[in-house]
Scaffold this motif. Structure first.
Motif, PDB file in Angstrom:
ATOM      1  N   GLU A  65      -6.562  20.140  12.157  1.00 24.20           N
ATOM      2  CA  GLU A  65      -7.259  18.892  11.818  1.00 24.20           C
ATOM      3  C   GLU A  65      -8.774  19.083  11.852  1.00 24.20           C
ATOM      4  N   ASP A  66      -9.262  19.696  12.933  1.00 22.32           N
ATOM      5  CA  ASP A  66     -10.709  19.946  13.036  1.00 22.32           C
ATOM      6  C   ASP A  66     -11.211  20.725  11.833  1.00 22.32           C
TER       7      ASP A  66
ATOM      8  N   GLY B 166      -9.602  15.108   3.836  1.00 24.20           N
ATOM      9  CA  GLY B 166      -9.306  13.865   4.537  1.00 24.20           C
ATOM     10  C   GLY B 166      -7.840  13.706   4.852  1.00 24.20           C
TER      11      GLY B 166
ATOM     12  N   GLU C 221      -9.913  21.117   8.900  1.00 23.89           N
ATOM     13  CA  GLU C 221      -9.828  20.381   7.639  1.00 23.89           C
ATOM     14  C   GLU C 221     -10.943  19.357   7.536  1.00 23.89           C
ATOM     15  N   ARG C 222     -11.269  18.728   8.641  1.00 24.26           N
ATOM     16  CA  ARG C 222     -12.372  17.765   8.603  1.00 24.26           C
ATOM     17  C   ARG C 222     -13.678  18.464   8.280  1.00 24.26           C
TER      18      ARG C 222
ATOM     19  N   ALA D 212     -14.088  14.925  14.763  1.00 25.28           N
ATOM     20  CA  ALA D 212     -14.030  15.746  13.558  1.00 25.28           C
ATOM     21  C   ALA D 212     -13.837  14.905  12.312  1.00 25.28           C
ATOM     22  N   VAL D 213     -13.806  13.584  12.461  1.00 19.71           N
ATOM     23  CA  VAL D 213     -13.570  12.729  11.299  1.00 19.71           C
ATOM     24  C   VAL D 213     -14.803  12.631  10.416  1.00 19.71           C
TER      25      VAL D 213
ATOM     26  N   ASP E 206     -12.532  10.056  16.553  1.00 17.83           N
ATOM     27  CA  ASP E 206     -12.264  11.480  16.551  1.00 17.83           C
ATOM     28  C   ASP E 206     -13.527  12.190  16.065  1.00 17.83           C
TER      29      ASP E 206
ATOM     30  N   TRP F 133     -13.329  12.808  -0.443  1.00 17.05           N
ATOM     31  CA  TRP F 133     -14.584  13.408   0.003  1.00 17.05           C
ATOM     32  C   TRP F 133     -15.396  13.979  -1.147  1.00 17.05           C
TER      33      TRP F 133
END
Lengths: 441, 441
Positions: B265-266, B274, B268-269, B439-440, B437, B297
């Motif tokens: 997740e990190d 997204g 990918e952010r 990393a969002v 979050d 994005w």
């Protein structure tokens, strides 16, 4: 009375409390909290200190605390502190460390002579083990393994094995890693303590062994070892030599460390950060250290961007005549970087998770090409529509066709995004194929 | 004869071999290799299939294989396959799954009614456990825990405990997670099988227990749980309710899964992707699925870049007069994106590794400011020198001072890079402070 006295474990302590103690410079307070807290927490608090502070604190911690933290603190810091200690204290600290962490520390020592001196301080058995482990490259399974395991011979009985294990029982880790080997030390299987404890004493161990031969060769990459531990949910993965002889194990907690380190490397490469992070955490690294790792890519990427600038400059007349294009130039440039970054991120992560093998590379490239075309097409249409219908009056000089501008910008976006997405995927795949680290590019 | 027959483990099989079998569409061959290979390998081969292929293969795998792979395959695929099975087969598959994976599957079912139907197929004991586990949010410690552990009362003796454990010994996981509780189920400590096996039968278990109360509350984030497992090198981390009552455990292999997922997740952010990845691997996700996660994005960043374009356009006269600046515009824009990305990557990773707490945020921002100024200063000087001394003849119109151009570009780089580096650090820190979050952003 039990011969295993109840153990009062070190408690988890909030990192903030330890950091506060460190900040207070109150020696007694610092020593007390280091004694009370779990070494894992002390390690994390140390990650928030810069070098002078780490050195200052390590210098007044008593030897027995240094010994206890030995497996947790950065090897370079440990080695520095060791140099300030008398030989017998050095020996105590080294002897208290687990063999894999000890070898990390020895690898940290650049001078051949100093390294030999340190090894000579060890008890003979540990000297042999260290010399053996030092033969393996740092990033291989052999370089990361520990020899803390129980090796039993196939002909032994459950009773004999239990008797010999009873003597080792204080060594907490070993009893969850009991392996059966033949006369040549070749791995035959593993035995769980429960199978021994609940079986008749005269049974031969091989009868209760799980003939699981899952193992990794010592020269294999540590990341492969960690991925096997993750994939098969192992407590420990046996490490063997080319002939299948058992050398050591990679443990579940080492696997987590390895995966964290490799992931950090992947992320840093994707983020455009060069070089090796090494042992040190973010705050432990000096400003100069950070600049060194970042500047190279900033420079390279800046001069790559210069290429776009030169192309732009070459079209001076066009750009001056259709100056409205200047509005969309940064967008085209940025969209390339962004979509290339997206596909590179996806592919690098998928490779690290073992989701892609060489068989799949064609499919991946074809897939990213389609994704790129769709992304580029969508954005191209969006922006073309915006140009055609939402451009304020006066932005385009009279006599210039807005429709043509819309088409040109739309098609540029399609071409730029398709190419960038494709290259974002091809670069890491190509690097892997060329046997480089896929995240280096 | 031993009452624990030797187990012939499933062997690791090269993923490529399984994938080849899958590609062959030879049903007998596929069934054979799925039977032979470790479920972890089959899982990985499944990660390389798109949805129609996964469905086709699952549809002809016999029920007993579906049951065996139940803990390893994507929950959505499993649920789809279950719907094609008669109730008794559904019951067999569900019963074979471990409780945490079972709950994942149940969470995958959107229809309330279908979920109740599935739960009713379970043996009564498992029904109760599932209902209990379903109460916790999916991403919490409670939502990820398993109840597969042994809970023993403080007053029991070693002999009594060993007797009751003997009956459970086939349940491989439980025996490495034995916890001592009081009359109210409150956690008092943990016991290792070795301490029981090597202690006199009449000893009370509490005497040989490690009074380690390291535990996590059920409502805490799963990532926190995984980090504790990593920090303290645990095999299993007890999960307790607000009153300290033992509810379940997070295991070392779950911790690896959680860390891998959070890291993905990190990354990918950071890479500008997204949405949620969910259960599916890269190749398992359709082209449309990928586009959906990336387009948002791409669009947002494109319109952000439009801002640069509009600023450029506003300076039409200046740019036309000093057209040489066009060469350096893409560089200034790109350097901002690159250095912002670098510092965001560094800070997001450091936060995920637990290297930074709220106490450190000021220091981080100050540090990144210095790093940004040095990076910007260095690149600015570099490029200014290049402009001053290496610009080809004719690039700059007569009457324009090359020196002034060099100063303007150099200072722009310094300002742009310092700001971007600072914002790259402030955004994730701000998001964390706002409890989003990190990393969002």
């Amino acid at each position: 009375m039990s011969n295993a006295p109840p153990v009062e474990s070190q408690k988890p302590v909030e990192i903030e409390k330890i950091v506060d103690a460190f900040d207070s410079s109150d020696e007694a307070k610092i020593v007390a909290i280091c004694r009370e807290a779990h070494p894992g927490d002390v390690e994390e608090a140390f990650e928030r200190l810069d070098e002078p502070n780490r050195e200052a604190i390590l210098n007044f911690l008593p030897v027995e605390l240094i010994a206890e933290l030995g497996d947790y603190l950065p090897a370079a810091d440990m080695e520095k502190r060791l140099q300030t200690l008398p030989e017998e204290d050095q020996a105590e600290v080294l002897d208290s460390m687990s063999d894999d962490e000890l070898v990390d520390l020895l690898q940290e020592v650049d001078e051949e002579e100093r390294r030999s001196d340190l090894i000579e301080l060890l008890p003979e058995e540990k000297q042999v083990v260290s010399e053996e482990l030092l033969q393996f490259e740092e990033e291989t399974a052999g370089g990361r393994m520990t020899t803390a395991m129980a090796k039993i011979h196939e002909d032994e009985t459950v009773g004999e094995v239990l008797q010999s294990l009873r003597e080792k029982k204080e060594d907490t880790e070993i009893l969850s890693r009991i392996y059966v080997v033949d006369g040549d030390d070749r791995l035959l299987g593993k035995v769980r303590l429960r199978d021994l404890a609940f079986s008749p004493e005269e049974t031969r161990v091989l009868e209760v062994a799980d003939r699981d031969l899952t193992a990794i060769e010592a020269r294999a990459d540590q990341e492969e070892a960690a991925q096997m531990v993750a994939r098969y949910d192992l407590l420990a993965l046996p490490v063997v030599d080319a002939d299948g002889r058992l050398l050591g194990v990679i443990t579940h907690d080492d696997a987590i460390d390895i995966l964290e380190k490799e992931t950090t490397e992947d992320m840093e490469r994707i983020g455009g950060i060069g070089g090796e992070r090494g042992d040190l955490a973010y705050l432990q690294t000096s400003v100069t250290g950070h600049v060194k790792r970042r500047f190279w890519w900033v420079l390279v990427l800046a001069f790559l961007a210069l290429a776009s600038g030169i192309i732009m400059f070459a079209y001076e007349d066009t750009l001056k005549a259709y100056f409205v294009l200047a509005i969309y130039l940064p967008m085209v440039i940025a969209a390339g970087g962004n979509t290339g970054g997206q596909s590179a991120t996806m592919i690098i992560r998928a490779m690290s998770l073992g989701e892609l093998g060489p068989q799949e590379f064609r499919r991946v490239i074809f897939k990213e090409m389609r994704i790129g075309m769709i992304l580029g097409g969508l954005l191209g249409i969006f922006v073309a529509l915006q140009i055609q219908f939402l451009l304020p009056d006066g932005v385009v000089d009279e006599g210039i066709s807005v429709f043509r501008i819309a088409i040109v910008v739309g098609l540029s976006l399609l071409a730029q995004i398709t190419t960038s997405t494709l290259f974002g995927a091809i670069l890491p795949i190509g690097a892997r194929a060329a046997k480089l680290d896929p995240a280096v590019v």
